[in-house]
Design an enzyme around this catalytic site. Structure first.
Site, PDB file in Angstrom:
ATOM      1  N   SER A   1      -8.466  -4.844   4.680  1.00  0.00           N
ATOM      2  CA  SER A   1      -8.987  -4.528   3.346  1.00  0.00           C
ATOM      3  C   SER A   1      -9.392  -5.736   2.501  1.00  0.00           C
ATOM      4  O   SER A   1      -8.982  -5.857   1.333  1.00  0.00           O
ATOM      5  CB  SER A   1      -7.972  -3.673   2.559  1.00  0.00           C
ATOM      6  OG  SER A   1      -7.685  -2.494   3.241  1.00  0.00           O
TER       7      SER A   1
ATOM      8  N   GLY B   1       0.520   5.394  -4.524  1.00  0.00           N
ATOM      9  CA  GLY B   1      -0.025   6.677  -4.962  1.00  0.00           C
ATOM     10  C   GLY B   1       0.494   7.829  -4.113  1.00  0.00           C
ATOM     11  O   GLY B   1       0.939   8.857  -4.631  1.00  0.00           O
TER      12      GLY B   1
ATOM     13  N   ASP C   1       0.827  -1.210   0.000  1.00  0.00           N
ATOM     14  CA  ASP C   1       0.000   0.000   0.000  1.00  0.00           C
ATOM     15  C   ASP C   1       0.863   1.263   0.000  1.00  0.00           C
ATOM     16  O   ASP C   1       1.942   1.276   0.579  1.00  0.00           O
ATOM     17  CB  ASP C   1      -0.915  -0.023   1.246  1.00  0.00           C
ATOM     18  CG  ASP C   1      -2.030   0.999   1.139  1.00  0.00           C
ATOM     19  OD1 ASP C   1      -2.303   1.494   0.022  1.00  0.00           O
ATOM     20  OD2 ASP C   1      -2.640   1.313   2.188  1.00  0.00           O
ATOM     21  N   GLY C   2       0.359   2.304  -0.632  1.00  0.00           N
ATOM     22  CA  GLY C   2       1.004   3.615  -0.562  1.00  0.00           C
ATOM     23  C   GLY C   2       1.749   4.051  -1.814  1.00  0.00           C
ATOM     24  O   GLY C   2       2.472   5.045  -1.782  1.00  0.00           O
TER      25      GLY C   2
ATOM     26  N   GLU D   1       0.331 -13.396  12.284  1.00  0.00           N
ATOM     27  CA  GLU D   1       0.866 -12.245  13.006  1.00  0.00           C
ATOM     28  C   GLU D   1       0.831 -11.072  12.036  1.00  0.00           C
ATOM     29  O   GLU D   1       1.181 -11.213  10.853  1.00  0.00           O
ATOM     30  CB  GLU D   1       2.317 -12.503  13.436  1.00  0.00           C
ATOM     31  CG  GLU D   1       2.468 -13.631  14.445  1.00  0.00           C
ATOM     32  CD  GLU D   1       1.862 -13.291  15.807  1.00  0.00           C
ATOM     33  OE1 GLU D   1       1.849 -12.088  16.172  1.00  0.00           O
ATOM     34  OE2 GLU D   1       1.396 -14.212  16.491  1.00  0.00           O
TER      35      GLU D   1
ATOM     36  N   HIS E   1       3.453   3.218  -8.868  1.00  0.00           N
ATOM     37  CA  HIS E   1       3.280   1.790  -9.167  1.00  0.00           C
ATOM     38  C   HIS E   1       4.538   1.220  -9.818  1.00  0.00           C
ATOM     39  O   HIS E   1       4.966   0.127  -9.496  1.00  0.00           O
ATOM     40  CB  HIS E   1       2.070   1.570 -10.087  1.00  0.00           C
ATOM     41  CG  HIS E   1       0.772   1.976  -9.444  1.00  0.00           C
ATOM     42  ND1 HIS E   1       0.446   1.625  -8.151  1.00  0.00           N
ATOM     43  CD2 HIS E   1      -0.264   2.711  -9.899  1.00  0.00           C
ATOM     44  CE1 HIS E   1      -0.745   2.122  -7.858  1.00  0.00           C
ATOM     45  NE2 HIS E   1      -1.200   2.796  -8.897  1.00  0.00           N
TER      46      HIS E   1
ATOM     47  N   ASN F   1     -10.478  -2.104  -6.684  1.00  0.00           N
ATOM     48  CA  ASN F   1      -9.590  -1.201  -7.421  1.00  0.00           C
ATOM     49  C   ASN F   1     -10.097  -0.811  -8.812  1.00  0.00           C
ATOM     50  O   ASN F   1      -9.623   0.156  -9.402  1.00  0.00           O
ATOM     51  CB  ASN F   1      -8.182  -1.807  -7.565  1.00  0.00           C
ATOM     52  CG  ASN F   1      -7.377  -1.765  -6.272  1.00  0.00           C
ATOM     53  OD1 ASN F   1      -6.521  -2.616  -6.036  1.00  0.00           O
ATOM     54  ND2 ASN F   1      -7.643  -0.787  -5.413  1.00  0.00           N
TER      55      ASN F   1
HETATM   56  C1  FPP Z   1      -1.222   0.217  -3.557  1.00  0.00           C
HETATM   57  O1  FPP Z   1      -0.900   1.562  -3.573  1.00  0.00           O
HETATM   58  C2  FPP Z   1      -0.788  -0.500  -4.744  1.00  0.00           C
HETATM   59  C3  FPP Z   1      -1.593  -1.107  -5.656  1.00  0.00           C
HETATM   60  C4  FPP Z   1      -3.062  -1.126  -5.590  1.00  0.00           C
HETATM   61  C5  FPP Z   1      -1.009  -1.795  -6.814  1.00  0.00           C
HETATM   62  C6  FPP Z   1       0.210  -2.587  -6.546  1.00  0.00           C
HETATM   63  C7  FPP Z   1       0.905  -2.807  -7.819  1.00  0.00           C
HETATM   64  C8  FPP Z   1       2.236  -2.843  -8.008  1.00  0.00           C
HETATM   65  C9  FPP Z   1       3.232  -2.712  -6.924  1.00  0.00           C
HETATM   66  C10 FPP Z   1       2.778  -2.974  -9.376  1.00  0.00           C
HETATM   67  C11 FPP Z   1       2.545  -4.264 -10.094  1.00  0.00           C
HETATM   68  C12 FPP Z   1       2.703  -5.452  -9.252  1.00  0.00           C
HETATM   69  C13 FPP Z   1       3.160  -6.646  -9.632  1.00  0.00           C
HETATM   70  C14 FPP Z   1       3.049  -7.767  -8.684  1.00  0.00           C
HETATM   71  C15 FPP Z   1       3.776  -6.909 -10.924  1.00  0.00           C
HETATM   72  P1  FPP Z   1      -2.074   2.617  -3.746  1.00  0.00           P
HETATM   73  O2  FPP Z   1      -2.231   2.916  -5.186  1.00  0.00           O
HETATM   74  O3  FPP Z   1      -3.275   2.107  -3.051  1.00  0.00           O
HETATM   75  O4  FPP Z   1      -1.469   3.856  -3.008  1.00  0.00           O
HETATM   76  P2  FPP Z   1      -2.270   4.943  -2.147  1.00  0.00           P
HETATM   77  O5  FPP Z   1      -2.933   4.194  -1.034  1.00  0.00           O
HETATM   78  O6  FPP Z   1      -1.188   5.848  -1.670  1.00  0.00           O
HETATM   79  O7  FPP Z   1      -3.238   5.597  -3.065  1.00  0.00           O
END
Ligand code: FPP
Length: 247
Positions: free
Chosen positions: A198, A25, A22-23, A209, A39, A70
């Site tokens: 979530s 963005g 998470d995080g 844990e 990302h 999402n």
């Molecule tokens: C959460 O951050 C991240 C995601 C929903 C996507 C995760 C995807 C990747 C790391 C890239 C592709 C992955 C693979 C396995 C190839 P957020 O967008 O929710 O950030 P925020 O909470 O700050 O908005």
């Protein structure tokens, strides 16, 4: 930080580690960049974590890459995530092969865009005989969806007289989930400071844990995984028993 790895007892590793990445963005926003930039940098953290887990001897690593919820993000972000997935799976295929890592996915995969689905299936097919570690991507996944699907499967089997209601137990139910055959995660990590599950692996994390990191996912490094595992090994896992009963 560097000696954290040596503090890990390799005989008491969590068999399965799950991560809510998470995080991305917020990480990008902090740098004045678009969310997609977060990302893309999140992929680096995926690589580091996969490498670190495999090197240690963790058997299953499950990453929450895209939740059922999402889809409601801006279309440009959804598209960017889907193409990033294709690119990453293709690009990392040789590394997965070199390191004997098997790729799997859980979630409602048939609803993914065709090209993302195809790239994923190709990655899964080409790595299916690898044995060192299984990397599970949760894509279009939500735990409530998964539990409902399992319930439907069991109900159908009962309707067809292949299962009696009294035969439904923890084992049969676990086997109807998309994680059938995998050990339950013993350690669940979430980054970004949010302390929520979530809709992730609700059934499977009954005794996991939980470890929360206040950093954003693109900043997650091997040392953070080591820290989480050292912490995990120092906790007393009682499974409802008393401390005295454990010794
Ligand atoms: C959460 O951050 C991240 C995601 C929903 C996507 C995760 C995807 C990747 C790391 C890239 C592709 C992955 C693979 C396995 C190839 P957020 O967008 O929710 O950030 P925020 O909470 O700050 O908005």
């Amino acid at each position: 930080m560097s000696d954290l790895k040596s503090k890990i007892d390799l005989n008491k590793l969590p068999q399965h580690v799950a991560v809510i990445m998470d995080g991305n963005g917020r990480w990008a926003k902090q740098k004045g960049k678009l969310r997609v930039f977060g990302h893309r940098n999140g992929v680096k953290a995926v690589r580091e974590t996969t490498e670190a887990a495999a090197e240690l001897g963790v058997k299953y690593l499950t990453l929450y890459a895209f939740s059922t919820e999402n889809w409601s993000r801006p279309q440009t972000e959804v598209n960017a995530l889907m193409s990033l997935l294709i690119k990453t799976v293709r690009k990392e295929l040789s590394t997965l092969t070199k390191n004997n890592i098997r790729l799997q996915a859980i979630g409602d995969l048939t609803k993914l865009p065709k090209d993302t689905y195809n790239a994923l299936m190709e990655g899964i097919e080409k790595t299916k005989h690898h044995t060192r570690m299984t990397l599970v991507l949760a894509l279009n996944y939500s735990a409530k969806w998964e539990i409902l699907e399992a319930s439907k499967k069991l109900a159908q089997a009962a309707k067809e007289n292949n299962l009696q209601p009294e035969d439904i137990n923890e084992a049969t139910f676990s086997n109807a989930l998309s994680t059938a055959g995998m050990p339950d995660p013993e350690l669940l990590i979430r980054t970004s400071g949010e302390q929520r599950i979530s809709n992730f692996l609700l059934w499977q994390i009954a005794y996991a844990e939980l470890r929360f990191f206040p950093i954003f996912w693109p900043d997650f490094r091997k040392e953070h995984l080591y820290e989480a595992i050292v912490d995990f090994q120092n906790r007393e896992r009682r499974f409802g028993k008393t401390s005295e009963q454990l010794t």
